[in-house]
Scaffold this motif. Structure first.
Motif, PDB file in Angstrom:
ATOM      1  N   UNK A  46      71.450  37.560  63.637  1.00 35.15           N
ATOM      2  CA  UNK A  46      71.807  37.510  65.057  1.00 35.15           C
ATOM      3  C   UNK A  46      71.529  38.864  65.707  1.00 35.15           C
ATOM      4  N   UNK A  47      71.007  38.843  66.930  1.00 41.33           N
ATOM      5  CA  UNK A  47      70.668  40.112  67.584  1.00 41.33           C
ATOM      6  C   UNK A  47      71.923  40.951  67.791  1.00 41.33           C
ATOM      7  N   UNK A  48      72.945  40.328  68.279  1.00 43.84           N
ATOM      8  CA  UNK A  48      74.193  41.062  68.473  1.00 43.84           C
ATOM      9  C   UNK A  48      75.388  40.227  68.041  1.00 43.84           C
ATOM     10  N   UNK A  49      75.831  40.397  66.797  1.00 43.76           N
ATOM     11  CA  UNK A  49      77.026  39.656  66.370  1.00 43.76           C
ATOM     12  C   UNK A  49      78.218  40.080  67.221  1.00 43.76           C
ATOM     13  N   UNK A  50      79.163  39.180  67.399  1.00 39.51           N
ATOM     14  CA  UNK A  50      80.299  39.571  68.253  1.00 39.51           C
ATOM     15  C   UNK A  50      81.481  38.629  68.085  1.00 39.51           C
ATOM     16  N   UNK A  51      82.545  39.028  68.784  1.00 41.82           N
ATOM     17  CA  UNK A  51      83.785  38.238  68.793  1.00 41.82           C
ATOM     18  C   UNK A  51      84.296  37.959  67.386  1.00 41.82           C
ATOM     19  N   UNK A  52      84.529  39.054  66.666  1.00 44.98           N
ATOM     20  CA  UNK A  52      85.111  38.987  65.323  1.00 44.98           C
ATOM     21  C   UNK A  52      84.179  38.151  64.447  1.00 44.98           C
ATOM     22  N   UNK A  53      84.672  37.105  63.797  1.00 47.46           N
ATOM     23  CA  UNK A  53      83.802  36.337  62.912  1.00 47.46           C
ATOM     24  C   UNK A  53      83.014  35.254  63.657  1.00 47.46           C
ATOM     25  N   UNK A  54      83.248  35.128  64.970  1.00 40.22           N
ATOM     26  CA  UNK A  54      82.663  33.995  65.699  1.00 40.22           C
ATOM     27  C   UNK A  54      81.141  33.953  65.560  1.00 40.22           C
ATOM     28  N   UNK A  55      80.508  35.080  65.816  1.00 38.28           N
ATOM     29  CA  UNK A  55      79.049  35.132  65.638  1.00 38.28           C
ATOM     30  C   UNK A  55      78.752  36.158  64.561  1.00 38.28           C
ATOM     31  N   UNK A  56      78.558  35.674  63.359  1.00 39.16           N
ATOM     32  CA  UNK A  56      78.315  36.554  62.217  1.00 39.16           C
ATOM     33  C   UNK A  56      76.874  36.396  61.761  1.00 39.16           C
ATOM     34  N   UNK A  57      76.484  37.273  60.854  1.00 37.35           N
ATOM     35  CA  UNK A  57      75.115  37.150  60.305  1.00 37.35           C
ATOM     36  C   UNK A  57      75.119  36.364  58.998  1.00 37.35           C
ATOM     37  N   UNK A  58      76.264  36.357  58.348  1.00 35.08           N
ATOM     38  CA  UNK A  58      76.435  35.512  57.167  1.00 35.08           C
ATOM     39  C   UNK A  58      77.664  34.662  57.446  1.00 35.08           C
ATOM     40  N   UNK A  59      77.528  33.358  57.327  1.00 37.18           N
ATOM     41  CA  UNK A  59      78.653  32.480  57.640  1.00 37.18           C
ATOM     42  C   UNK A  59      78.519  31.203  56.830  1.00 37.18           C
ATOM     43  N   UNK A  60      79.538  30.367  56.911  1.00 37.45           N
ATOM     44  CA  UNK A  60      79.477  29.108  56.175  1.00 37.45           C
ATOM     45  C   UNK A  60      79.431  27.942  57.144  1.00 37.45           C
ATOM     46  N   UNK A  61      78.681  26.936  56.743  1.00 41.64           N
ATOM     47  CA  UNK A  61      78.624  25.718  57.554  1.00 41.64           C
ATOM     48  C   UNK A  61      79.196  24.552  56.762  1.00 41.64           C
ATOM     49  N   UNK A  62      79.714  23.573  57.472  1.00 39.36           N
ATOM     50  CA  UNK A  62      80.052  22.297  56.840  1.00 39.36           C
ATOM     51  C   UNK A  62      79.308  21.238  57.660  1.00 39.36           C
ATOM     52  N   UNK A  63      78.312  20.651  57.000  1.00 36.46           N
ATOM     53  CA  UNK A  63      77.397  19.775  57.731  1.00 36.46           C
ATOM     54  C   UNK A  63      77.311  18.392  57.088  1.00 36.46           C
TER      55      UNK A  63
ATOM     56  N   UNK B 173      81.582  27.249  71.241  1.00 42.47           N
ATOM     57  CA  UNK B 173      81.289  26.116  70.342  1.00 42.47           C
ATOM     58  C   UNK B 173      81.898  26.269  68.952  1.00 42.47           C
ATOM     59  N   UNK B 174      82.552  25.189  68.536  1.00 44.27           N
ATOM     60  CA  UNK B 174      83.098  25.104  67.188  1.00 44.27           C
ATOM     61  C   UNK B 174      82.159  24.312  66.298  1.00 44.27           C
TER      62      UNK B 174
ATOM     63  N   UNK C   4      67.152   7.349  61.283  1.00 48.27           N
ATOM     64  CA  UNK C   4      67.604   8.334  62.260  1.00 48.27           C
ATOM     65  C   UNK C   4      68.774   9.099  61.633  1.00 48.27           C
ATOM     66  N   UNK C   5      68.968  10.312  62.117  1.00 50.19           N
ATOM     67  CA  UNK C   5      70.020  11.149  61.530  1.00 50.19           C
ATOM     68  C   UNK C   5      71.018  11.593  62.600  1.00 50.19           C
ATOM     69  N   UNK C   6      72.288  11.352  62.312  1.00 48.31           N
ATOM     70  CA  UNK C   6      73.361  11.895  63.158  1.00 48.31           C
ATOM     71  C   UNK C   6      73.926  13.073  62.395  1.00 48.31           C
ATOM     72  N   UNK C   7      74.017  14.209  63.072  1.00 45.45           N
ATOM     73  CA  UNK C   7      74.423  15.437  62.390  1.00 45.45           C
ATOM     74  C   UNK C   7      75.657  16.087  63.016  1.00 45.45           C
ATOM     75  N   UNK C   8      76.826  15.935  62.390  1.00 45.96           N
ATOM     76  CA  UNK C   8      77.959  16.761  62.798  1.00 45.96           C
ATOM     77  C   UNK C   8      77.880  18.083  62.018  1.00 45.96           C
ATOM     78  N   UNK C   9      77.698  19.186  62.729  1.00 45.62           N
ATOM     79  CA  UNK C   9      77.469  20.473  62.071  1.00 45.62           C
ATOM     80  C   UNK C   9      78.498  21.492  62.549  1.00 45.62           C
ATOM     81  N   UNK C  10      79.400  21.851  61.646  1.00 46.22           N
ATOM     82  CA  UNK C  10      80.477  22.772  62.030  1.00 46.22           C
ATOM     83  C   UNK C  10      80.399  24.078  61.272  1.00 46.22           C
ATOM     84  N   UNK C  11      81.041  25.086  61.802  1.00 47.80           N
ATOM     85  CA  UNK C  11      81.093  26.387  61.145  1.00 47.80           C
ATOM     86  C   UNK C  11      82.467  26.566  60.515  1.00 47.80           C
TER      87      UNK C  11
END
Ligand code: GAP
Length: 567
Positions: free
Chosen positions: A307-324, A389-390, A426-433
């Protein structure tokens, strides 16, 4: 706003102080965009992932037709064949246009540098071939340069900027008697544009365009590029003029090399999403299990974005986990499944304690949809720093599977035995962090109230009111004092509980302080072994939220906690 900033600071401070979240490699000054989860944080995050896994993979709710949903899990490697990312479009398109200020060295998402230029129309200048007329004034709209410099403004902020630009344009209409103006953004992002449709009839009347230029939808003119003939726009942060570089496409994928050689043949990427591992394995799952469409494949795992500028604590991180989840269905059923998952995922957050007044389901507007997506909605939460966005739920059509079929040469079609139809699902994708969910549940849980201290005087109390499923510790057990056999009895109760749920034993300090520490950790129940325990075997059990204490038999602690917490 000040209060909200204050609140966020308190949450960040509590997270550090109580061992939820630490800055990564802090002893070396940290590294921007990377975070570590401490002893309480790792339990909280694990509980969220376990709850998600249980609710979507092991025990999913019934589908829209009341039938059980078929779901299976997957755990793919982080580094995959780089062709995966060519097929998915990430090599070519997962990029942000970036401008850098040569003076202050700040980086900006160029598509979110928002500049309004007012051009006094000068017909004589045009007759002399000067296409743009004379610039009367350049106004830069930047309510918050820090946010602007932060790799992606929330849509909410962009909309605010649009409104601000609009007010400004209206104000200038009075200032310039025969005003003609252009609005400009250094970007093509339509979100940042004040669209023609939004201009009032009065504004439109005054709007003139340079010869040969077509207005967009009969109104405002959005410049894709800032004309070089105009004065250079100032840097939104330091104000220096002419120091912003031309936007450069910056790919967000982290690169690495596989094997001993460091050249293009060994180039690989750290996955920027877990989804593509699922698509790459879709045929494997079909061939090795008994699933039939409609079915879903779920994965929880790390993702990496530079990410160009991570911010808001863990909200925008460069390493994170997804549950997809990638949910594969017949194209004709996709709309129905999209609605199902959109609503089910929204409900999941409400069921786990996020207030519905702080949650929003925001369908994407047409101009926001990815070219392959048929529908998309963001589940947004009102964090102290703004609504953001969550999780996203999208109908990705057959885009991904068709791309992988094209790039890999493997057949990605599905054959339906019953209808004898062959199709690419077709694919429906719920993608959360996971980190965003953790942060949202932490923010929601944070509360301050008052509790009596040892002398009965009311003191401020900080408490995390976690949903029982997520509380890192479910029960803490204390001996009132470290003598008279109390520690041994408390240890026995603790051991009995720890076999079945997250329990904690503490015998240090005044009991009131121990309660306070557990309140800050979000522990729903505290059990104290005291003098009466020696007489009749009962203990006190204190409720985190009501602070009420009741006496129950020491042997009943585990059953009591389980029953109250429904675990
Ligand atoms: N497969 C689709 C996909 O990855 P996305 O909207 O880019 O879509 C999905 O990401 C979710 O991942 C987001 O809703 C968010 O919760 C989380 N996420 C994305 N970028 C993130 C970041 N830099 N830091 C933390 N979480 C992030």
């Amino acid at each position: 706003m000040a209060n909200e900033q204050d609140l966020m600071e308190k949450i960040v401070s509590l997270a550090k102080r109580r061992g939820f979240i630490y800055p990564s490699s802090e002893i070396y000054g940290g590294i921007n965009g990377f975070w570590d989860y401490g002893p309480l944080g790792v339990e909280l995050k694990r509980n969220i992932k376990d709850a998600w896994w249980h609710d979507v993979v092991r025990c999913p709710a019934a589908g829209p037709d009341g039938q059980p949903i078929q779901m299976v899990g997957l755990d793919c490697s982080i580094i995959m064949n780089p062709k995966v990312w060519e097929a998915s479009g990430h090599v070519g398109g997962f990029a942000d246009p970036m401008s850098v200020c040569r003076e202050c060295k700040k980086h900006f998402r160029a598509d979110q540098l928002f500049i309004v230029a007012f051009v006094a129309f000068d017909s004589s200048a045009q007759r002399q071939g000067e296409e743009w007329g004379t610039v009367a004034e350049i106004v830069q709209i930047q309510s918050d340069p820090e946010a602007l410099a932060s790799g992606g403004l929330p849509r909410e902020d962009l909309l605010k900027k649009k409104a601000e630009a609009r007010r400004l344009i209206q104000a200038k209409l009075t200032k310039y008697a025969t005003p003609v103006y252009f609005k400009s953004v250094i970007a093509s992002d339509p979100v940042t544009a004040v669209s023609a449709a939004e201009l009032s009839p009065k504004e439109r009347k005054h709007l003139r365009l340079p010869s040969g230029r077509e207005p967009i939808a009969g109104g405002a003119y959005v410049l894709k590029e800032y004309p070089s003939a105009w004065p250079a726009p100032p840097c939104p942060s330091c104000g220096a003029v002419g120091t912003l570089t031309e936007p450069r496409q910056f790919n967000l994928m982290f690169k690495t090399y596989v094997g001993a050689m460091e050249d293009s043949s060994s180039l690989a990427y750290l996955r920027p999403e877990t989804a593509q591992g699922i698509f790459a394995n879709y045929k494997n799952v079909l061939d090795t299990t008994r699933v039939k469409t409609p079915f879903g494949i779920a994965q929880i795992g790390k993702a990496f974005r530079n990410e160009i500028n991570p911010r808001n604590f863990t909200f925008r991180s460069r390493e994170f986990e997804q549950m997809e989840i990638e949910f594969f269905c017949h194209p004709g059923q996709a709309d129905r499944w999209y609605e199902y998952w959109r609503d089910a995922r929204f409900k999941w957050y409400v069921d786990h304690g996020l207030k519905s007044t702080k949650l929003r389901l925001r369908p994407h507007e047409k101009d926001e949809l990815a070219h392959y997506a048929r529908a998309c909605a963001d589940i947004e939460y009102e964090f102290p720093f703004g609504v953001s966005e969550l999780e996203g739920v999208a109908n990705r059509t057959d885009f991904d599977l068709a791309q992988h079929q094209k790039f890999s040469g493997r057949d990605m079609t599905y054959f339906d035995d019953e209808t004898k139809e062959r199709f690419i699902p077709y694919v429906i994708e719920p993608s959360g962090g996971v980190d965003r969910a953790t942060l949202a549940f932490l923010c929601e849980a944070y509360a301050e109230d008052e509790a009596p201290d040892e002398k009965g005087a009311m003191q401020k109390r900080t408490v995390l009111r976690f949903h029982p499923r997520f509380a890192p510790i479910k029960v803490a057990v204390f001996p009132l004092v470290k003598k008279d056999g109390m520690p041994e009895k408390a240890q026995a109760i603790y051991q009995a509980c720890a076999k079945h749920l997250a329990a904690f034993y503490d015998e240090k300090g005044a009991v009131g302080r121990r309660y306070r520490r557990q309140d800050e950790a979000g522990t729903p129940f505290c059990v104290t072994v005291d003098g009466e325990t020696n007489e009749n075997g009962t203990v006190t059990i204190r409720d985190r939220d009501t602070m009420q204490q009741v006496r129950i038999p020491g042997d009943n602690v585990l059953a009591y906690v389980r029953e109250r917490l429904h675990i």
